[in-house]
Scaffold this motif. Sequence first.
Motif, short mmCIF file in Angstrom:
data_model
loop_
_atom_site.label_atom_id
_atom_site.label_comp_id
_atom_site.label_asym_id
_atom_site.label_seq_id
_atom_site.Cartn_x
_atom_site.Cartn_y
_atom_site.Cartn_z
N PHE A 113 5.98 22.07 -30.41
CA PHE A 113 5.73 22.60 -32.07
C PHE A 113 6.36 21.44 -32.86
CE2 PHE A 113 5.57 26.56 -29.81
CZ PHE A 113 4.49 27.14 -30.32
N ASP A 118 9.60 20.78 -38.70
CA ASP A 118 9.29 21.30 -40.11
C ASP A 118 8.08 22.28 -40.11
OD1 ASP A 118 11.52 20.12 -41.29
OD2 ASP A 118 10.27 18.28 -41.30
N THR A 119 7.76 23.14 -39.03
CA THR A 119 6.78 23.92 -38.93
C THR A 119 7.41 25.40 -38.59
OG1 THR A 119 6.46 23.62 -36.59
CG2 THR A 119 5.18 22.34 -38.14
N LYS A 120 6.65 26.36 -38.76
CA LYS A 120 7.05 27.61 -38.59
C LYS A 120 7.88 27.94 -37.23
CE LYS A 120 5.93 32.76 -38.82
NZ LYS A 120 4.71 33.58 -38.81
#
Length: 565
Positions: A360, A363-365
């Motif tokens: 992932f 700076d993503t969920k």
Amino acid sequence: MRFLTYVLAFSFSFLFVNGQEKKNKGRFFGGFETNAQRYLKFENNENSPEYFRSNNYLQVNYEIKKWTFGIQVESYEKQALLNYNPGFDGTNVATYFAKYKAKKFEATAGYFYEQYGSGMILRAWEDRALGINTALRGGKIFYKPTKDIKFKAFYGQQRTGFKVSEGQLYGFDIEANLSDLFSFQESDLEIGFSNVNRYEKIDEALIANPSFSPTTNAFSFRTSFTQGIFYSALEANYKSKDATMNRITNAISNDFINDGNAFQLNLGVAKDGLGIDLTLRRTENMLFTSERIPKAIGLNQSSLDYFDKVINFTPALTKQHHSNLANIYVYQAQAGVEFKSNEIMKSGETGGQIDVVYEFAKDTKFGGKYGTKVALNYASWYNLPGTYRAVPAKYETNFFGVGEKYFSDLNLEVKKQFSENTRASFLYVNQYYNKPWVEDASQDVNTHIFYSELIYNFTKSRSIRIDAEHMWADADFKNWIGGSLEYNFNEKFSLYTLDLVNYGNTKDSEEKKKHYLTVGGAYRKGATRIALGYGRQRGGLVCVGGVCRFVPESTGISLSFNTAF
């Protein structure tokens, strides 16, 4: 005294090396390694063991212009470490070689290591941690007439202890890159072909009028193709008909003759943080040894238990875990024929593993500030389906389908960095281990394992690592709990402690349930490392890269020293 003499010899050779370097007459390089143990207590072991044992290796090489000369001396005093090949005994010259290397041509005489393809018809290699050294003594050549073609050939006899086997080996390998031939701009296509032959004279006092040839031929064809994010590889191997070892009688005969084969397919995709890798393999009667009949060792062992005189190598295609408890039930590839009883008869294996890795983005969920990596792996292995008969020994297999299940491993791992100084990983493992078929035990085992690890960096060189794990097992020695602590004071010095507790053990007395506690430390300076430890060794399989050896339970002090120059 021999051990002291050995160390002194190394000291003098080191001085000699430095003296020669100053004269600028070529270059000396090599290394020295000692692994020693003072055993304080044995359990379920030999009647009269040597309480101090050590494995020692001194390697010295000299390189001048296009030539390299090397020698390796090994010392096992008073004996080799527990459950190493009994052929490793005393002190002697183990290997030596002379090599000439030009731009397109290379030739070696003496002892050498080699691998063709994935190693399923030839892999001569060394692994000191497992006591494996299957070097070949003879000669080999390498020739590269163009940038797209490579040719190799060899002749030799395989090392066994400080001797060599009776069987004579010879073969060749050719690889070609066909991308330019087909004008591929964004693709890559390679093919390879290998042939390995073993000649061993048949003792007609044991087998009158043998119906098989003294020479056994093995062939391998492989190809790989890469296109953008996609890659693939296929390897097919064949071994000609030969007498098959009957492990029940430890003998060969005219009545049990079979050929062998192995097929391996690898497919994968890698793009934008996603990686998927699938490997499928089927092997039948692909145990390939430099002598047909293994040497009997003691009442219940043979040279095969020490990987002695084995020409090829079939790796176990399963995830290599860093959890201690996940390495109690480790699968070893079942590539050969083995009739253990009227109920347990096997001729190889079929199965595979798949890896899926996704990262992932930062700076993503789910990625957070530093990103998160998730890895899913599943491996499953089976005996070949077909019909089997113990007396007289015979089998016929089906190419497709699966037989008795040997092993499976489903695991999920999450790695997460929480800050610039802190990162952690979490692992879940579900294993099935058919111990009667893989190890001659009484019960199969199902396990669930949870493992977590935390690393905190105080500075660039000072850090602490903590892990904790638990195994639930429905059979054998039942439940375990464990953990370790490692503190790195700086780049040179570290201390650790490790504890495993078999608290669920109902098979043995309370004495067997105590901690498998180990403490130790290591010091590094340049190319030199020394480590000292004290503790209790868990009995069972010790594995490196899917290759395993059995060790008995013991308590003692261990010393490891290695350096390179």
